[in-house]
Design an enzyme around this catalytic site. Structure first.
Site, PDB file in Angstrom:
ATOM      1  N   SER A 102       0.834  -1.199   0.000  1.00 10.24           N
ATOM      2  CA  SER A 102       0.000   0.000   0.000  1.00 10.24           C
ATOM      3  C   SER A 102       0.875   1.259   0.000  1.00 10.24           C
ATOM      4  O   SER A 102       1.626   1.479  -0.938  1.00 10.24           O
ATOM      5  CB  SER A 102      -0.960  -0.039   1.197  1.00 10.24           C
ATOM      6  OG  SER A 102      -1.972   0.923   1.060  1.00 10.24           O
ATOM      7  N   ASP A 198     -10.298  -4.782  -4.243  1.00 11.38           N
ATOM      8  CA  ASP A 198      -9.706  -3.845  -3.286  1.00 11.38           C
ATOM      9  C   ASP A 198     -10.632  -2.640  -3.120  1.00 11.38           C
ATOM     10  O   ASP A 198     -10.843  -1.892  -4.076  1.00 11.38           O
ATOM     11  CB  ASP A 198      -8.335  -3.397  -3.803  1.00 11.38           C
ATOM     12  CG  ASP A 198      -7.562  -2.549  -2.810  1.00 11.38           C
ATOM     13  OD1 ASP A 198      -8.179  -1.931  -1.925  1.00 11.38           O
ATOM     14  OD2 ASP A 198      -6.321  -2.499  -2.927  1.00 11.38           O
ATOM     15  N   HIS A 228      -7.805  -5.458  -0.217  1.00 11.99           N
ATOM     16  CA  HIS A 228      -6.668  -4.556  -0.148  1.00 11.99           C
ATOM     17  C   HIS A 228      -5.468  -5.189   0.552  1.00 11.99           C
ATOM     18  O   HIS A 228      -4.324  -4.993   0.144  1.00 11.99           O
ATOM     19  CB  HIS A 228      -7.061  -3.266   0.576  1.00 11.99           C
ATOM     20  CG  HIS A 228      -5.948  -2.270   0.672  1.00 11.99           C
ATOM     21  ND1 HIS A 228      -5.362  -1.712  -0.446  1.00 11.99           N
ATOM     22  CD2 HIS A 228      -5.287  -1.741   1.742  1.00 11.99           C
ATOM     23  CE1 HIS A 228      -4.401  -0.875  -0.080  1.00 11.99           C
ATOM     24  NE2 HIS A 228      -4.340  -0.877   1.242  1.00 11.99           N
TER      25      HIS A 228
END
Length: 252
Positions: A102, A198, A228
């Site tokens: 991320s 996601d 995610h």
């Protein structure tokens, strides 16, 4: 293989918690996400994978995260990238495989740009470059922007626990590190893993990175039902396979 731990003094009152395994190079470096740390499922899975194979591995917490000192609200993309580079420079030698989750994917890209001679490869897991602009600032209502500008911080609901604090400094500094606005000057191999389910970071981010990176060696793997975090057993197996292939590719 023995893992050692410690704290890296940044010289500004902040100490970064780290865990390091010695082994053969390239060193795998795990870069956590926003409000995440080096004890997460992906970080520990990569650490165990590297230990099994005798590969050098570094994981750490940014300032204001996990076991590191510092105020999370004072953190910015620039500051956390500087933390990453300080840890890399002080605790590793030689070539690196940067694995970022991320926000860590954004920081991994910035680190590869800052240390081009050391970056052997990069793996992004739901990589989120420019998220402070595209997913935070541009998604805010006029009222939310007014609150942020008035108070310096905005708390938004999060499905992962307590509301997420977004500071004006985070937004303003993030604008100085945007990557999806032009060519990304990275020439090492890039592997991008992204879930098509996601809810936080659209999977087209992976396609944008692939298109704009200067390297011709980019592969995007989309997990149709992946969320995610991509931390289910099958997701972690995919991550291990991805890192293993890069290690084999880098071997003489």
């Amino acid at each position: 293989m023995t893992e050692t731990t410690g704290h890296l003094d940044r010289g500004n009152g902040t100490k970064l918690a780290w865990a390091h395994q010695t082994g053969r190079e390239p060193t795998v470096v795990f870069l956590p996400g926003f409000r995440s740390d080096m004890t997460g499922d992906k970080a520990t899975a990569v650490a165990a994978f590297c230990a099994d194979r005798g590969v050098s591995m570094l994981r750490f917490d940014y300032s204001g995260h996990g076991a590191s000192s510092g105020d999370f609200l004072a953190g910015t993309i620039g500051a956390w990238t500087a933390d990453a580079l300080a840890a890399i420079d002080a605790l590793t030698t030689g070539k690196l495989i940067l694995v970022g989750s991320s926000m860590g994917g954004w920081i991994a890209l910035l680190a590869a740009i800052a240390r081009p001679d050391r970056a052997a490869a990069l793996v992004g897991i739901a990589a989120a470059p420019d998220f402070t602009q595209r997913l935070m600032w541009e998604a805010m209502t006029a009222s939310e922007r007014a609150t942020l500008q008035r108070d310096g911080v905005l708390h938004v609901p999060s499905q992962y626990g307590d509301p997420t604090p977004i500071t004006q400094a985070l937004i303003q500094d993030g604008a100085n590190h945007l990557l999806l606005i032009g060519r990304i000057p990275i020439r090492c191999p890039i592997r991008l893993l992204h879930g098509q389910a996601d809810p936080d970071v659209p999977w087209d981010f992976a396609l944008r990175i692939a298109e704009q990176a200067e390297t011709g060696d980019v592969r995007v793997t989309l997990v149709k039902d992946g969320d995610h975090r991509l931390s289910r057993p099958a997701d972690l197996a995919l991550l291990r396979q991805t890192v293993a292939a890069l290690l084999e590719q880098d071997s003489p």
